[in-house]
Design an enzyme around this catalytic site. Structure first.
Site, PDB file in Angstrom:
ATOM      1  N   THR A 144       0.750  -1.234   0.000  1.00 16.87           N
ATOM      2  CA  THR A 144       0.000   0.000   0.000  1.00 16.87           C
ATOM      3  C   THR A 144       0.774   1.274   0.000  1.00 16.87           C
ATOM      4  O   THR A 144       1.847   1.376   0.547  1.00 16.87           O
ATOM      5  CB  THR A 144      -0.963   0.052   1.183  1.00 16.87           C
ATOM      6  OG1 THR A 144      -2.070  -0.681   0.825  1.00 16.87           O
ATOM      7  CG2 THR A 144      -1.384   1.384   1.600  1.00 16.87           C
ATOM      8  N   LYS A 170      -8.924   0.602   0.888  1.00 16.03           N
ATOM      9  CA  LYS A 170      -8.197   1.019   2.085  1.00 16.03           C
ATOM     10  C   LYS A 170      -8.594   2.408   2.571  1.00 16.03           C
ATOM     11  O   LYS A 170      -7.964   2.960   3.453  1.00 16.03           O
ATOM     12  CB  LYS A 170      -6.701   0.986   1.800  1.00 16.03           C
ATOM     13  CG  LYS A 170      -6.230  -0.386   1.373  1.00 16.03           C
ATOM     14  CD  LYS A 170      -4.854  -0.326   0.808  1.00 16.03           C
ATOM     15  CE  LYS A 170      -4.522  -1.612   0.099  1.00 16.03           C
ATOM     16  NZ  LYS A 170      -3.304  -1.503  -0.674  1.00 16.03           N
ATOM     17  N   GLY A 222      -7.570   6.434   5.928  1.00 19.23           N
ATOM     18  CA  GLY A 222      -6.833   5.527   5.058  1.00 19.23           C
ATOM     19  C   GLY A 222      -5.867   4.718   5.893  1.00 19.23           C
ATOM     20  O   GLY A 222      -5.323   5.225   6.865  1.00 19.23           O
ATOM     21  N   SER A 264       4.311   1.506   1.846  1.00 14.89           N
ATOM     22  CA  SER A 264       5.557   1.158   1.171  1.00 14.89           C
ATOM     23  C   SER A 264       5.989   2.178   0.126  1.00 14.89           C
ATOM     24  O   SER A 264       7.168   2.403  -0.074  1.00 14.89           O
ATOM     25  CB  SER A 264       5.437  -0.227   0.537  1.00 14.89           C
ATOM     26  OG  SER A 264       4.329  -0.265  -0.329  1.00 14.89           O
ATOM     27  N   ALA A 271       2.945   4.288  -7.840  1.00 20.06           N
ATOM     28  CA  ALA A 271       2.678   2.969  -8.428  1.00 20.06           C
ATOM     29  C   ALA A 271       3.646   2.645  -9.565  1.00 20.06           C
ATOM     30  O   ALA A 271       3.954   1.470  -9.800  1.00 20.06           O
ATOM     31  CB  ALA A 271       1.236   2.900  -8.926  1.00 20.06           C
ATOM     32  N   CYS A 292       7.000   1.875  -7.023  1.00 24.00           N
ATOM     33  CA  CYS A 292       6.936   0.917  -5.913  1.00 24.00           C
ATOM     34  C   CYS A 292       6.229  -0.362  -6.343  1.00 24.00           C
ATOM     35  O   CYS A 292       5.080  -0.316  -6.787  1.00 24.00           O
ATOM     36  CB  CYS A 292       6.201   1.556  -4.730  1.00 24.00           C
ATOM     37  SG  CYS A 292       5.967   0.426  -3.342  1.00 24.00           S
ATOM     38  N   THR A 338       2.674  -1.170  -4.816  1.00 17.45           N
ATOM     39  CA  THR A 338       1.617  -0.190  -5.069  1.00 17.45           C
ATOM     40  C   THR A 338       1.112  -0.389  -6.491  1.00 17.45           C
ATOM     41  O   THR A 338       1.907  -0.558  -7.405  1.00 17.45           O
ATOM     42  CB  THR A 338       2.182   1.246  -4.901  1.00 17.45           C
ATOM     43  OG1 THR A 338       2.754   1.374  -3.601  1.00 17.45           O
ATOM     44  CG2 THR A 338       1.096   2.291  -5.069  1.00 17.45           C
TER      45      THR A 338
END
Length: 182
Positions: free
Chosen positions: A9, A41, A53, A132, A165, A168, A171
């Site tokens: 996440t 989330k 969140g 993360s 995203a 990572c 993500t």
């Protein structure tokens, strides 16, 4: 036999031009495998006046979210007081102390990061991130606030999460972004 921990996440919240938005990606991983790609989330509490969140273990986060909601009821919807009381319980309670998650909570005035170490942090710059990919999203959001002030808070959150995203591996691009109701 130990089970691999579910983790993942990136959660990002931005306060900009009187708007507050918070969003997260949808990926949950188990070890080095994607377990689910569309986890929700982000949750609205207090009739949409507070948005939350979470990052970390999903079951742990739900336990903390329920406790936070109880604290909101106890303290008449005062988000900061509820956050502080939750952080105290989280740090002191034997059961809660083992929970592995973090939360960002936001209302129309403020954004707070709550951790299991007893921290309740209000960011100085109107950007809060956890998870993360948090540092990627935070860097992107700060740059957007500085160099693209014409964007809305929601657009900044979306773009910051997409940038995270792209970098990572924990993500993904399945985003849920919510704004705080007036």
């Amino acid at each position: 036999m130990s089970h691999p921990k579910i983790k993942s996440t990136t959660v990002c919240a931005v306060v900009h031009n009187g708007q507050v938005a918070i969003g997260a990606d949808g990926q949950a991983t188990m070890g080095n495998t994607v377990a689910k790609s569309n986890v929700r989330k982000i949750r609205k509490l207090a009739d949409g006046k507070i948005v939350l969140g979470f990052a970390g273990s999903t079951a742990d986060a739900f336990t903390l979210m329920e406790r936070f909601d109880e604290k909101l009821g106890t303290y008449g919807g005062n988000m900061k007081r509820a956050a502080i009381e939750l952080a105290k319980d989280w740090r002191m309670d034997r059961y809660l102390r083992r929970l592995e998650a973090m939360m960002i909570v936001a209302n129309k005035e403020e954004v707070l990061v709550i951790s299991g170490t007893g921290d309740v942090l209000e960011p100085d710059n109107g950007v809060a991130t956890i998870g993360s990919g948090s540092m990627y999203a935070q860097s992107a959001a700060l740059a957007l606030k500085k160099h693209a002030p014409n964007l809305t808070a929601k657009e900044m959150v979306e773009e910051s999460l997409h940038i995270a995203a792209d970098i990572c591996i924990y993500t993904n691009h399945n985003l849920i972004v919510e704004t705080v109701a007036e």
